[in-house]
Design a protein around this motif. Structure first.
Motif, PDB file in Angstrom:
ATOM      1  N   GLY A  13       0.861  -1.257   0.096  1.00  0.00           N
ATOM      2  CA  GLY A  13       0.113   0.087   0.050  1.00  0.00           C
ATOM      3  C   GLY A  13       0.867   1.275   0.190  1.00  0.00           C
ATOM      4  O   GLY A  13       0.485   2.083  -0.873  1.00  0.00           O
ATOM      5  N   MET A  14       1.888   1.220   0.833  1.00  0.00           N
ATOM      6  CA  MET A  14       2.860   2.595   0.791  1.00  0.00           C
ATOM      7  C   MET A  14       3.467   2.664  -0.581  1.00  0.00           C
ATOM      8  O   MET A  14       3.885   3.672  -1.063  1.00  0.00           O
ATOM      9  CB  MET A  14       3.881   2.253   1.912  1.00  0.00           C
ATOM     10  CG  MET A  14       3.557   2.591   3.347  1.00  0.00           C
ATOM     11  SD  MET A  14       2.478   4.341   3.613  1.00  0.00           S
ATOM     12  CE  MET A  14       3.626   5.291   3.331  1.00  0.00           C
ATOM     13  N   ILE A  28       0.916   4.509  -2.293  1.00  0.00           N
ATOM     14  CA  ILE A  28       0.764   5.812  -1.964  1.00  0.00           C
ATOM     15  C   ILE A  28       1.925   6.835  -2.376  1.00  0.00           C
ATOM     16  O   ILE A  28       1.716   7.773  -2.762  1.00  0.00           O
ATOM     17  CB  ILE A  28       0.622   5.788  -0.208  1.00  0.00           C
ATOM     18  CG1 ILE A  28      -0.962   5.317  -0.113  1.00  0.00           C
ATOM     19  CG2 ILE A  28       0.609   7.184   0.275  1.00  0.00           C
ATOM     20  CD1 ILE A  28      -0.830   4.523   1.435  1.00  0.00           C
ATOM     21  N   TYR A  72      -3.464   6.838   8.112  1.00  0.00           N
ATOM     22  CA  TYR A  72      -2.486   5.631   8.394  1.00  0.00           C
ATOM     23  C   TYR A  72      -1.085   6.381   8.964  1.00  0.00           C
ATOM     24  O   TYR A  72      -0.667   7.252   8.274  1.00  0.00           O
ATOM     25  CB  TYR A  72      -2.304   4.791   7.280  1.00  0.00           C
ATOM     26  CG  TYR A  72      -1.127   3.808   7.578  1.00  0.00           C
ATOM     27  CD1 TYR A  72      -1.023   2.967   8.533  1.00  0.00           C
ATOM     28  CD2 TYR A  72      -0.081   3.802   6.529  1.00  0.00           C
ATOM     29  CE1 TYR A  72      -0.089   2.131   8.753  1.00  0.00           C
ATOM     30  CE2 TYR A  72       0.843   2.823   6.745  1.00  0.00           C
ATOM     31  CZ  TYR A  72       0.963   1.944   7.810  1.00  0.00           C
ATOM     32  OH  TYR A  72       2.122   1.169   7.985  1.00  0.00           O
ATOM     33  N   GLU A 101      -8.154   9.335   3.686  1.00  0.00           N
ATOM     34  CA  GLU A 101      -8.894   8.243   3.666  1.00  0.00           C
ATOM     35  C   GLU A 101     -10.286   8.302   3.559  1.00  0.00           C
ATOM     36  O   GLU A 101     -10.942   9.247   4.386  1.00  0.00           O
ATOM     37  CB  GLU A 101      -8.403   7.281   4.665  1.00  0.00           C
ATOM     38  CG  GLU A 101      -6.759   7.348   4.539  1.00  0.00           C
ATOM     39  CD  GLU A 101      -6.071   6.817   5.855  1.00  0.00           C
ATOM     40  OE1 GLU A 101      -6.796   6.560   6.902  1.00  0.00           O
ATOM     41  OE2 GLU A 101      -4.812   6.400   5.787  1.00  0.00           O
ATOM     42  N   ASN A 128      -8.038   5.890   9.485  1.00  0.00           N
ATOM     43  CA  ASN A 128      -7.164   4.935  10.274  1.00  0.00           C
ATOM     44  C   ASN A 128      -6.634   5.712  11.438  1.00  0.00           C
ATOM     45  O   ASN A 128      -5.551   6.829  11.064  1.00  0.00           O
ATOM     46  CB  ASN A 128      -6.363   4.048   9.515  1.00  0.00           C
ATOM     47  CG  ASN A 128      -5.337   3.111  10.321  1.00  0.00           C
ATOM     48  OD1 ASN A 128      -5.561   3.081  11.372  1.00  0.00           O
ATOM     49  ND2 ASN A 128      -4.344   2.284   9.615  1.00  0.00           N
ATOM     50  N   THR A 168      -8.747   1.708   1.850  1.00  0.00           N
ATOM     51  CA  THR A 168      -8.496   0.439   2.169  1.00  0.00           C
ATOM     52  C   THR A 168      -9.458  -0.023   3.361  1.00  0.00           C
ATOM     53  O   THR A 168      -9.611  -1.113   3.427  1.00  0.00           O
ATOM     54  CB  THR A 168      -7.054   0.637   3.047  1.00  0.00           C
ATOM     55  OG1 THR A 168      -6.243   1.047   2.099  1.00  0.00           O
ATOM     56  CG2 THR A 168      -6.633  -0.787   3.671  1.00  0.00           C
ATOM     57  N   PHE A 169     -10.261   0.992   4.077  1.00  0.00           N
ATOM     58  CA  PHE A 169     -11.106   0.499   4.985  1.00  0.00           C
ATOM     59  C   PHE A 169     -12.387   0.265   4.595  1.00  0.00           C
ATOM     60  O   PHE A 169     -13.350  -0.331   5.132  1.00  0.00           O
ATOM     61  CB  PHE A 169     -11.111   1.697   6.231  1.00  0.00           C
ATOM     62  CG  PHE A 169     -10.081   1.730   7.230  1.00  0.00           C
ATOM     63  CD1 PHE A 169      -8.824   0.996   6.901  1.00  0.00           C
ATOM     64  CD2 PHE A 169     -10.424   2.031   8.456  1.00  0.00           C
ATOM     65  CE1 PHE A 169      -7.873   0.996   7.944  1.00  0.00           C
ATOM     66  CE2 PHE A 169      -9.606   1.707   9.701  1.00  0.00           C
ATOM     67  CZ  PHE A 169      -8.231   1.509   9.301  1.00  0.00           C
ATOM     68  N   SER A 194      -4.462  -0.523   0.160  1.00  0.00           N
ATOM     69  CA  SER A 194      -3.530  -1.418   0.486  1.00  0.00           C
ATOM     70  C   SER A 194      -4.351  -2.637   0.635  1.00  0.00           C
ATOM     71  O   SER A 194      -5.125  -3.033   1.329  1.00  0.00           O
ATOM     72  CB  SER A 194      -3.070  -1.151   2.050  1.00  0.00           C
ATOM     73  OG  SER A 194      -2.571  -2.345   2.700  1.00  0.00           O
ATOM     74  N   THR A 235      -3.095  -5.575   1.342  1.00  0.00           N
ATOM     75  CA  THR A 235      -2.782  -6.209   2.351  1.00  0.00           C
ATOM     76  C   THR A 235      -3.913  -6.651   3.250  1.00  0.00           C
ATOM     77  O   THR A 235      -3.985  -7.603   3.957  1.00  0.00           O
ATOM     78  CB  THR A 235      -1.556  -5.399   3.325  1.00  0.00           C
ATOM     79  OG1 THR A 235      -0.947  -4.895   2.209  1.00  0.00           O
ATOM     80  CG2 THR A 235      -1.029  -6.293   4.285  1.00  0.00           C
ATOM     81  N   LEU A 293      -5.324  -5.382   9.191  1.00  0.00           N
ATOM     82  CA  LEU A 293      -6.675  -5.599   9.282  1.00  0.00           C
ATOM     83  C   LEU A 293      -7.220  -6.274   8.400  1.00  0.00           C
ATOM     84  O   LEU A 293      -6.425  -6.796   7.312  1.00  0.00           O
ATOM     85  CB  LEU A 293      -7.473  -4.266   9.257  1.00  0.00           C
ATOM     86  CG  LEU A 293      -6.895  -3.225   8.336  1.00  0.00           C
ATOM     87  CD1 LEU A 293      -8.005  -2.703   7.675  1.00  0.00           C
ATOM     88  CD2 LEU A 293      -5.979  -2.342   9.143  1.00  0.00           C
TER      89      LEU A 293
HETATM   90  C1  LIG Z   1      -5.442   3.000   5.513  1.00  0.00           C
HETATM   91  C2  LIG Z   1      -3.996   2.354   4.988  1.00  0.00           C
HETATM   92  N1  LIG Z   1      -3.635   2.698   3.975  1.00  0.00           N
HETATM   93  C3  LIG Z   1      -2.287   2.168   3.694  1.00  0.00           C
HETATM   94  C4  LIG Z   1      -1.504   1.288   4.517  1.00  0.00           C
HETATM   95  C5  LIG Z   1      -0.203   0.744   4.253  1.00  0.00           C
HETATM   96  O1  LIG Z   1      -0.323  -0.327   3.484  1.00  0.00           O
HETATM   97  P1  LIG Z   1       0.759  -1.555   3.457  1.00  0.00           P
HETATM   98  O2  LIG Z   1       1.118  -1.973   4.723  1.00  0.00           O
HETATM   99  O3  LIG Z   1       0.467  -2.416   2.419  1.00  0.00           O
HETATM  100  O4  LIG Z   1       1.978  -0.831   2.738  1.00  0.00           O
HETATM  101  C6  LIG Z   1      -2.270   0.956   5.575  1.00  0.00           C
HETATM  102  C7  LIG Z   1      -1.559  -0.050   6.562  1.00  0.00           C
HETATM  103  O5  LIG Z   1      -1.691  -0.417   7.457  1.00  0.00           O
HETATM  104  C8  LIG Z   1      -3.578   1.425   5.968  1.00  0.00           C
HETATM  105  O6  LIG Z   1      -4.108   0.970   7.224  1.00  0.00           O
END
Ligand SMILES: Cc1ncc(COP(=O)(O)O)c(C=O)c1O
Length: 408
Positions: free
Chosen positions: A83-84, A87, A108, A151, A155, A182-183, A201, A203, A339
């Protein structure tokens, strides 16, 4: 007519190379060309359907990107290693030295740290604002602003962004609105509400099995092509590329996202209502006490609920830690960050995922020490889970037994 993201995923039909029900995995970093001319054209970005090198694109990554673009209703998408990775690539692509970003202050911790500590090295500055106050967002815009960042559901405080309102401001000032969704996958479709770029993300809920980190950028063909440009594309040059094997496994998990989100939301909604009725300070977008309950309702797609994330405040970090340890001991979930797993995950964001945010600022934004963030799992019997969680809370004096319970 309301957008129906899960139908768009379902309607994608892929066959594997040998007729398999899943597309074949492209297990190569480099690709052959029948003529040198086609190789040259591919470098120039003019040879559709040809692959050059897997940092640029690969069949497996394109399959997954296509599915996620269908889900978000954007022209296309590109997947990234985290995710980073998504971003940072988007922000570096859109901003150059002296540019300015207006960002939600509740985001985040990693994104916050990037904007606050890393981007200034490249002379990109950020103003952090309360994203729920559109007048503050607009007031923070300067002649150097390029991007509004937020977001959809934040988060860890679960603040809800008014995406249509923000898109209007972005349009008026010729800025790009970037939304990290993501949420709230499937529940909210930011591009349909006016966002220019949607990030996830993967993930988290989308992959759903806590076995990989991955990300995606959804947007216009032009923007995604720019990110992949061999000369100045942030995805191509910063190199946060997803591996093909992972792309194939995330695609398979994506197929069950709609069912999982329904169960995450159903369970989280039940627990949030019970916790609030017990007198715990509870934040969940489906509670009428949530300041943006009506806004969330007005933005959401049918069927997927208000998501799997909720927070409670148990008063102090000591109590929060004791409760999380006890719940883990009783097999109610794991004391872990992240999560979207099938099992409930809980952490105290102030000392973990948001620890990058200085204590003073945490206080200002309402991130208290006793806050526990829950990612509610897919529990088949959520009433049983609730009863067991309540017992843990009573043992630790976070909740007092009711008159009937005392009489037993
Ligand atoms: C809302 C949100 N965006 C981005 C990320 C970053 O994602 P990643 O851990 O896959 O790099 C997170 C990670 O916790 C997140 O909660």
């Amino acid at each position: 007519m309301k957008f129906k993201p899960a139908n768009h995923i379902q309607d994608l039909q892929y066959f594997g190379e040998f007729g398999g029900v899943n597309p074949s995995i492209s297990d190569s970093s480099t690709y052959t060309f029948l003529s040198a001319k086609t190789m040259f054209d591919t470098f120039e970005g003019n040879a559709d359907g040809c692959y050059l090198y897997s940092r640029h694109s690969s069949p497996s990554n394109l399959y997954l990107g296509k599915a996620l673009a269908a889900m978000e209703g954007t022209e296309t998408a590109t997947v990234t290693a985290s995710g980073m990775g998504a971003i940072t690539a988007v922000l570096m692509q859109l901003c150059k030295a002296e540019d300015h970003i207006v960002s939600s202050r509740t985001i985040y911790g990693g994104t916050y740290a990037f904007l606050k500590n890393f981007a200034p090295r490249f002379k990109v500055s950020t103003s952090f604002v309360d994203i729920t106050k559109l007048d503050l967002v607009e007031a923070a815009i300067t002649s150097k602003t390029k991007v509004i960042y937020c977001e959809s559901v934040s988060n860890p405080l679960l603040e809800v962004a008014d995406i249509e309102g923000l898109a209007e401001i972005a349009k008026k000032h010729k800025l790009k609105l970037i939304v990290d969704n993501t949420f709230s996958p499937l529940s909210i479709s930011p591009a349909k509400l006016g966002a220019d770029v949607v990030i996830h993300s993967l993930t988290k809920f989308i992959n759903g099995s806590s076995d990989t980190v991955a990300g995606v950028i959804c947007g216009t063909q032009e923007f995604i092509d720019n990110l992949r440009n061999v000369n100045d594309g942030a995805c191509m040059l910063l190199g946060a590329t997803m591996d093909s094997l992972r792309a194939a496994s995330v695609l398979k998990n994506l197929r069950t996202l709609h069912i999982r989100m329904q169960q995450h939301s159903k369970n989280a909604s039940y627990l949030a209502q019970q916790f609030e009725a017990d007198g715990l300070k509870t934040v969940y977008p489906n509670l009428s006490s949530h300041p943006s309950h009506t806004l969330f309702k007005s933005m959401m797609n049918a069927h997927y609920g208000f998501g799997g994330m909720l927070t409670i405040d148990v008063g102090s970090l000591e109590k929060a830690n004791a409760l999380m340890e006890l719940m883990q001991e009783r097999n109610l979930g794991y004391l872990a960050v992240s999560l979207g797993f099938y099992k409930t995950l809980f952490s105290a964001p102030g000392s973990s995922t948001s620890s990058e945010i200085p204590e003073e600022e945490q206080k200002e934004m309402g991130l208290s020490n006793g806050l526990i963030r829950f990612s509610i799992g897919l529990d088949a019997d959520i009433e049983r889970t609730y009863k067991m969680m309540r017992e843990c809370m009573m043992e630790l004096n976070i909740l007092k037994p009711t008159v009937q319970e005392t009489a037993l």
